[in-house]
Write an enzyme that holds these catalytic residues in place. Structure first.
Site, PDB file in Angstrom:
ATOM      1  CG  MET A   1      -2.000  -1.081   1.140  1.00  0.00           C
ATOM      2  SD  MET A   1      -3.398  -0.511   0.179  1.00  0.00           S
ATOM      3  CE  MET A   1      -4.189   0.588   1.339  1.00  0.00           C
ATOM      4  CB  CYS A   2       3.305   2.932   0.773  1.00  0.00           C
ATOM      5  SG  CYS A   2       4.348   1.665   1.523  1.00  0.00           S
ATOM      6  N   GLY A   3       1.452   5.386   1.489  1.00  0.00           N
ATOM      7  CA  GLY A   3       0.859   6.653   1.064  1.00  0.00           C
ATOM      8  C   GLY A   3       1.927   7.705   0.900  1.00  0.00           C
ATOM      9  NE  ARG A  32      -2.279   4.591  -0.461  1.00  0.00           N
ATOM     10  CZ  ARG A  32      -2.770   3.729  -1.356  1.00  0.00           C
ATOM     11  NH1 ARG A  32      -4.082   3.572  -1.464  1.00  0.00           N
ATOM     12  NH2 ARG A  32      -1.967   3.037  -2.115  1.00  0.00           N
TER      13      ARG A  32
END
Length: 296
Positions: A1-3, A32
């Site tokens: 995910m990661c944001g 995220r």
């Protein structure tokens, strides 16, 4: 995910609000990446001086700085939680970094530059931002990241941004398939790495290309043929801010531009509270296109 969140301000009147705006963007993207978070702020610099961000864990920051001063000379230090921003004359930077390695091996050099301050830690993104008082920071541009660890352990070293050059940092959403091969090439070129994270390799690649004479936009364009995988990069330099998505562009990304700023978010909700967003040009960055802004 990661944001990913990023802001590049065109209007100097907004500079005192940079940290507060970036804080909200990062916190909005918490789901995220709830494992760790980090951000880089490009604020005021002093001619002839370099700011070195140190992470001091499990020790007395004041005592550590005093010990470093005995070898380097007087230091101007500002402490934010377990990070200390040390300002030194440009020609003393290497001496300071060497002194840290000798005198305080448990202290980590997180990043350095004329204007860049870099903070990162394990924890919920909003908590990390509050820990370092991000909302109180001012500057011309900044980038942030919320991490969901999928390829490595949840550690501060694995958190983004990654910095491998002066005033240069990178955040990344995605995965590189050839980072081990690229790492070997970069090590032969004299770069060193603190983690096994593929994002640090991407940062190192850009440092190498720019060291060889490429500008930020040119270095990112060259990365399209040299870095394989799926990725979205947001990069900061002393005067610049850039975005690049891989040729497939499978990772979400949205941008907004007004006369006052350029903003990037992994999702639109990260942008929806920015001033003037209702009248912004909102768009999805195209694959394989470098979007870059410079301040001269």
């Amino acid at each position: 995910m990661c944001g990913i969140a990023g802001l590049f301000l065109k209007n100097a009147a907004l500079e005192p609000q940079l940290g507060a705006m970036l804080h909200r963007m990062i916190e909005t993207l918490s789901d995220r990446g709830p494992d760790s978070a980090g951000f880089a702020i490009y604020g005021k610099g002093d001619r002839g001086r370099i700011k070195v961000t140190l992470r001091i864990v499990g020790g007395d920051a004041a005592a550590t700085i005093a010990e470093l001063e005995r070898e380097v000379g007087p230091l101007h230090a500002v402490t934010r939680s377990n990070h200390v921003i040390v300002s030194v004359a440009t020609d003393l930077r290497e001496r300071l970094v060497a002194a840290v390695a000798r005198q305080a091996p448990a202290v980590e050099v997180v990043g350095s530059g004329a204007r860049m301050e870099l903070y990162k830690e394990v924890g919920l993104p909003g908590d990390v931002a509050r820990r370092f008082a991000l909302s109180s920071m001012s500057g011309t541009h900044g980038i942030g990241h919320t991490r969901m660890a999928t390829e490595s352990a949840v550690t501060t070293n694995g958190a983004h941004p990654f910095s491998t050059g002066l005033d240069q940092c990178l955040v990344h959403n995605g995965s590189l398939s050839n980072h081990h091969a690229v790492r070997r090439v970069l090590k032969r070129e004299g770069l060193s790495f603190a983690t096994d994270n593929d994002s640090e390799v991407a940062a190192g690649y850009l440092t190498w290309r720019m060291r060889e004479g490429a500008g930020l936009k040119q270095a990112l364009t060259q990365s399209l043929s040299d870095l394989d995988g799926f990725y979205t990069f947001v990069v900061g330099t002393e005067t610049g801010f850039a975005v690049l998505r891989d040729p497939i562009a499978c990772k979400p990304a949205v941008m907004a531009e007004t006369d006052d700023y350029v903003a990037f978010g992994s999702e639109y909700r990260a942008l929806d509270a920015l001033p003037g967003i209702a009248n912004a040009r909102v768009f999805e960055p195209e694959p394989s296109i470098v979007y870059a802004w410079e301040r001269h």
